[in-house]
Design a protein around this motif. Structure first.
Motif, PDB file in Angstrom:
ATOM      1  N   LYS A   1      19.848  40.317  27.941  1.00 46.94           N
ATOM      2  CA  LYS A   1      21.142  40.484  28.606  1.00 46.94           C
ATOM      3  C   LYS A   1      22.188  40.896  27.570  1.00 46.94           C
ATOM      4  CE  LYS A   1      20.255  36.963  32.139  1.00 46.94           C
ATOM      5  NZ  LYS A   1      20.734  35.702  32.759  1.00 46.94           N
ATOM      6  N   PRO A   2      22.039  42.074  26.988  1.00 46.40           N
ATOM      7  CA  PRO A   2      22.904  42.465  25.875  1.00 46.40           C
ATOM      8  C   PRO A   2      24.376  42.616  26.241  1.00 46.40           C
ATOM      9  CG  PRO A   2      21.597  44.323  26.626  1.00 46.40           C
ATOM     10  CD  PRO A   2      21.072  43.114  27.331  1.00 46.40           C
ATOM     11  N   ARG A   3      24.671  42.853  27.510  1.00 44.07           N
ATOM     12  CA  ARG A   3      26.068  43.062  27.904  1.00 44.07           C
ATOM     13  C   ARG A   3      26.687  41.811  28.513  1.00 44.07           C
ATOM     14  NH1 ARG A   3      25.710  49.102  30.713  1.00 44.07           N
ATOM     15  NH2 ARG A   3      24.862  50.171  28.872  1.00 44.07           N
ATOM     16  N   ASP A   4      25.918  40.779  28.652  1.00 43.04           N
ATOM     17  CA  ASP A   4      26.408  39.547  29.258  1.00 43.04           C
ATOM     18  C   ASP A   4      26.310  38.405  28.254  1.00 43.04           C
ATOM     19  OD1 ASP A   4      26.667  40.862  31.778  1.00 43.04           O
ATOM     20  OD2 ASP A   4      24.503  40.647  32.045  1.00 43.04           O
ATOM     21  N   ASP A   5      27.057  37.346  28.532  1.00 40.53           N
ATOM     22  CA  ASP A   5      26.921  36.123  27.749  1.00 40.53           C
ATOM     23  C   ASP A   5      25.781  35.321  28.366  1.00 40.53           C
ATOM     24  OD1 ASP A   5      27.062  33.710  26.474  1.00 40.53           O
ATOM     25  OD2 ASP A   5      29.239  33.575  26.540  1.00 40.53           O
TER      26      ASP A   5
END
Length: 213
Positions: free
Chosen positions: A149-153
């Motif tokens: 999930k590179p774009r999310d925390d």
């Protein structure tokens, strides 16, 4: 480029970045096209980088990152450890559990900084230099969660008994730190991690990330 910067150095660093992003290496022609310079310039850049063992060329002529980069990388760990220690000390004392900073080393998770609490009667003995697979233990799984999930925390990860019988772990990934892939976590002798620990670990991971930016 400004008057204060070196065009040759800039190109050399771009070569290293391009090679680091590929598993199969790049030819002189491919590098020439990606950099927008002629092949003669690329040959000179590669020859200089080879002299410092930062680049190697295989029998087919493809350039790859050299072992000299690993030697430079080893010097990064002490700097990262020093930057992370204040947040780790605070985390260990607050939670009463062993806190650690873990970085990716190849296919493994490597603990590069560990802080034990000073006020507890007992705690998990966890040492800097300890390695384990990325898919086992909270530290490694937190790193993998960030990859997925590179774009999310991705929040935090909890585990129990995966690396040591009777021990539970909580870890959160470092986010937004260029060139550093890792996590911050705690390990404790407990059947389950108390609810407040997850949020506290995430706060510590953010503190460490800020210190490394």
């Amino acid at each position: 480029m400004t008057a204060e910067t070196s065009q040759t150095l800039d190109r050399g660093l771009k070569v290293l970045k391009l090679l680091a992003d590929t598993d199969h290496g790049l030819t002189v022609t491919e590098l020439s096209n990606k950099l927008g310079v002629n092949r003669t310039v690329v040959y000179r850049l590669l020859a200089t980088l080879e002299q410092h063992a930062l680049v190697r060329r295989d029998l087919g002529g493809r350039a790859r990152v050299g072992l000299g980069v690993l030697r430079l990388g080893r010097q990064v760990h002490p700097l990262v450890r020093e930057a992370a220690l204040p947040a780790l000390r605070s985390l260990a004392e607050d939670i009463g559990a062993t806190a650690h900073l873990t970085l990716v080393d190849g296919t493994e998770a490597l603990a590069v900084a560990v802080v034990e609490p000073t006020w507890t009667d007992y705690h998990v003995a966890y040492r800097a230099g300890f390695r384990h697979p990325l898919d086992r233990g909270a530290a490694g799984k937190a790193i993998l969660a960030a990859r997925h999930k590179p774009r999310d925390d991705p929040g935090y990860t909890l585990t129990h008994g995966e690396l040591e019988a009777g021990a539970s772990g909580a870890a959160a990934p470092l986010l937004g730190v260029t060139g550093v892939e890792g996590s911050v976590g705690v390990v404790m002798l407990a059947d389950a991690v108390p609810e407040r620990v997850g949020a506290r670990v995430m706060d510590a991971a953010r503190e460490v990330a800020e210190a490394l930016r």
